[in-house]
Motif scaffolding. Structure first.
Motif, PDB file in Angstrom:
ATOM      1  N   VAL A   1       0.822  -1.243   0.112  1.00  9.14           N
ATOM      2  CA  VAL A   1      -0.054   0.091  -0.046  1.00  9.14           C
ATOM      3  C   VAL A   1       1.004   1.206  -0.015  1.00  9.14           C
ATOM      4  CG1 VAL A   1      -1.789   1.340   1.450  1.00  9.14           C
ATOM      5  CG2 VAL A   1      -1.860  -1.194   1.037  1.00  9.14           C
ATOM      6  N   LEU A   2       1.913   1.390   0.902  1.00 14.57           N
ATOM      7  CA  LEU A   2       2.653   2.235   0.667  1.00 14.57           C
ATOM      8  C   LEU A   2       3.421   2.772  -0.336  1.00 14.57           C
ATOM      9  CD1 LEU A   2       4.431   2.182   4.429  1.00 14.57           C
ATOM     10  CD2 LEU A   2       2.750   3.534   3.731  1.00 14.57           C
ATOM     11  N   TRP A   3       4.036   1.347  -1.057  1.00 16.23           N
ATOM     12  CA  TRP A   3       4.564   1.666  -2.456  1.00 16.23           C
ATOM     13  C   TRP A   3       3.473   2.267  -3.646  1.00 16.23           C
ATOM     14  CZ3 TRP A   3       3.057  -1.384  -6.852  1.00 16.23           C
ATOM     15  CH2 TRP A   3       3.814  -1.457  -7.883  1.00 16.23           C
ATOM     16  N   TYR A   4       2.239   1.736  -3.459  1.00 14.43           N
ATOM     17  CA  TYR A   4       1.341   2.122  -4.682  1.00 14.43           C
ATOM     18  C   TYR A   4       0.785   3.325  -4.402  1.00 14.43           C
ATOM     19  CZ  TYR A   4      -2.638   1.572  -7.640  1.00 14.43           C
ATOM     20  OH  TYR A   4      -3.760   1.727  -8.582  1.00 14.43           O
TER      21      TYR A   4
ATOM     22  N   PRO B   1      -6.420   2.516   4.583  1.00 13.27           N
ATOM     23  CA  PRO B   1      -7.180   1.223   5.155  1.00 13.27           C
ATOM     24  C   PRO B   1      -7.752   0.661   4.091  1.00 13.27           C
ATOM     25  CG  PRO B   1      -7.404   2.997   6.547  1.00 13.27           C
ATOM     26  CD  PRO B   1      -6.834   3.812   5.495  1.00 13.27           C
ATOM     27  N   ALA B   2      -8.818   1.111   3.218  1.00 15.83           N
ATOM     28  CA  ALA B   2      -9.485   0.511   2.183  1.00 15.83           C
ATOM     29  C   ALA B   2      -8.643  -0.273   1.197  1.00 15.83           C
ATOM     30  CB  ALA B   2     -10.406   1.579   1.424  1.00 15.83           C
ATOM     31  N   LEU B   3      -7.444   0.275   0.795  1.00 17.67           N
ATOM     32  CA  LEU B   3      -6.466  -0.349  -0.247  1.00 17.67           C
ATOM     33  C   LEU B   3      -5.672  -1.384   0.610  1.00 17.67           C
ATOM     34  CD1 LEU B   3      -5.578  -0.027  -2.996  1.00 17.67           C
ATOM     35  CD2 LEU B   3      -3.642   1.680  -1.967  1.00 17.67           C
ATOM     36  N   TYR B   4      -5.637  -1.233   1.612  1.00 24.73           N
ATOM     37  CA  TYR B   4      -4.719  -2.249   2.588  1.00 24.73           C
ATOM     38  C   TYR B   4      -5.941  -3.593   2.700  1.00 24.73           C
ATOM     39  CZ  TYR B   4      -2.594  -4.608   6.404  1.00 24.73           C
ATOM     40  OH  TYR B   4      -2.052  -5.777   7.249  1.00 24.73           O
ATOM     41  N   VAL B   5      -7.025  -3.370   2.771  1.00 27.13           N
ATOM     42  CA  VAL B   5      -8.023  -4.618   2.835  1.00 27.13           C
ATOM     43  C   VAL B   5      -8.157  -5.014   1.365  1.00 27.13           C
ATOM     44  CG1 VAL B   5     -10.269  -5.245   3.163  1.00 27.13           C
ATOM     45  CG2 VAL B   5      -9.389  -3.589   4.728  1.00 27.13           C
ATOM     46  N   SER B   6      -8.132  -4.204   0.326  1.00 23.89           N
ATOM     47  CA  SER B   6      -8.093  -4.702  -1.005  1.00 23.89           C
ATOM     48  C   SER B   6      -6.808  -5.551  -1.489  1.00 23.89           C
ATOM     49  CB  SER B   6      -8.199  -3.734  -1.818  1.00 23.89           C
ATOM     50  OG  SER B   6      -8.000  -3.885  -3.246  1.00 23.89           O
TER      51      SER B   6
END
Length: 234
Positions: free
Chosen positions: A180-183, A189-194
């Motif tokens: 997530v940090l790279w992207y 949080p939403a991107l992390y769950v994805s």
């Protein structure tokens, strides 16, 4: 003299908590957030040095630090070779199992160092990058925790298998923070769950491989490490 020894023991205990749970994660996250991943080599070096300091914190309880270091080097080499041997099978690697076994018989500090070095050294072949410090942290923490749980893990195949599943899930949870940090350039949080959902097949494969390798390797490697530990007091 006695007072100095007491203070030294307290300092080692404090470092044994602060280094793996505060200092090393802080180094990894700070470099990921503040340097855009450009200084990953420096981050990897700092994690290695801090892991060595953590390893030295166990010397008071285990006087034979040199022998322990040799055993850690051997287990690290086996982990690296194992990653090479199974590189054709995604998510199927013995590295976590060997890190956990090291921690069970040589202590959590040895497990952390084995995990960190295994990631660093094997990535000279698989590719160094900003993900390397996260891998070092992930495998290191899984080794350290296995050291804390060594007694029940040694005596129960069920608990050992459950730890293998936990290790597969935990590794994905930590590595997807980097994803997530790279992207995204920051944590979402939403991107992390994805990301966790997308990585689910890999996570399952990794958890299954951990269970398989732990059940195959724990007994033969454990018996050898236990004999060495008893003979030399490692």
């Amino acid at each position: 003299m006695k007072l100095l020894l007491i203070r030294s023991a307290r300092l080692r205990k404090i470092l044994g908590i602060v280094l793996p749970f505060v200092a090393i994660p802080a180094v990894v996250l700070c470099f990921a957030l503040l340097s855009s991943g450009d200084n990953y080599a420096l981050a990897s070096l700092l994690v290695t040095l801090l892991a060595l300091v953590l390893f030295s914190c166990g010397f008071e309880r285990r006087k034979t630090g040199t022998r322990r270091m040799i055993l850690v080097a051997v287990m690290t080499a086996l982990s690296v070779v194992g990653r090479f041997v199974f590189m054709a099978i995604p998510g199927f690697k013995p590295i976590t199992a060997l890190v956990v076994i090291t921690a069970m018989y040589l202590g959590g500090e040895a497990g952390f160092l084995t995990g960190a070095l295994s990631a660093l050294i094997s990535n000279f072949y698989f590719g160094q990058g900003p993900w390397t410090p996260f891998q070092m942290l992930s495998w290191g923490l899984l080794g350290l925790l296995a050291g804390f749980l060594a007694r029940p893990l040694k005596h129960s195949r069920i608990l050992l298998s459950l730890y293998g599943v936990f290790a597969g899930v935990a590794y994905s949870f930590i590595m997807d923070v980097w994803t997530v940090l790279w992207y995204n350039g920051g944590f979402n949080p939403a991107l992390y769950v994805s990301a966790l959902g997308t990585a689910l097949p890999y996570t399952i494969a990794y958890a299954v491989s951990n269970v398989i390798f732990l059940n195959l390797l724990a007994r033969p490697f454990g018996e050898k490490l236990e004999r060495v530990r008893i003979k030399y007091g490692c």
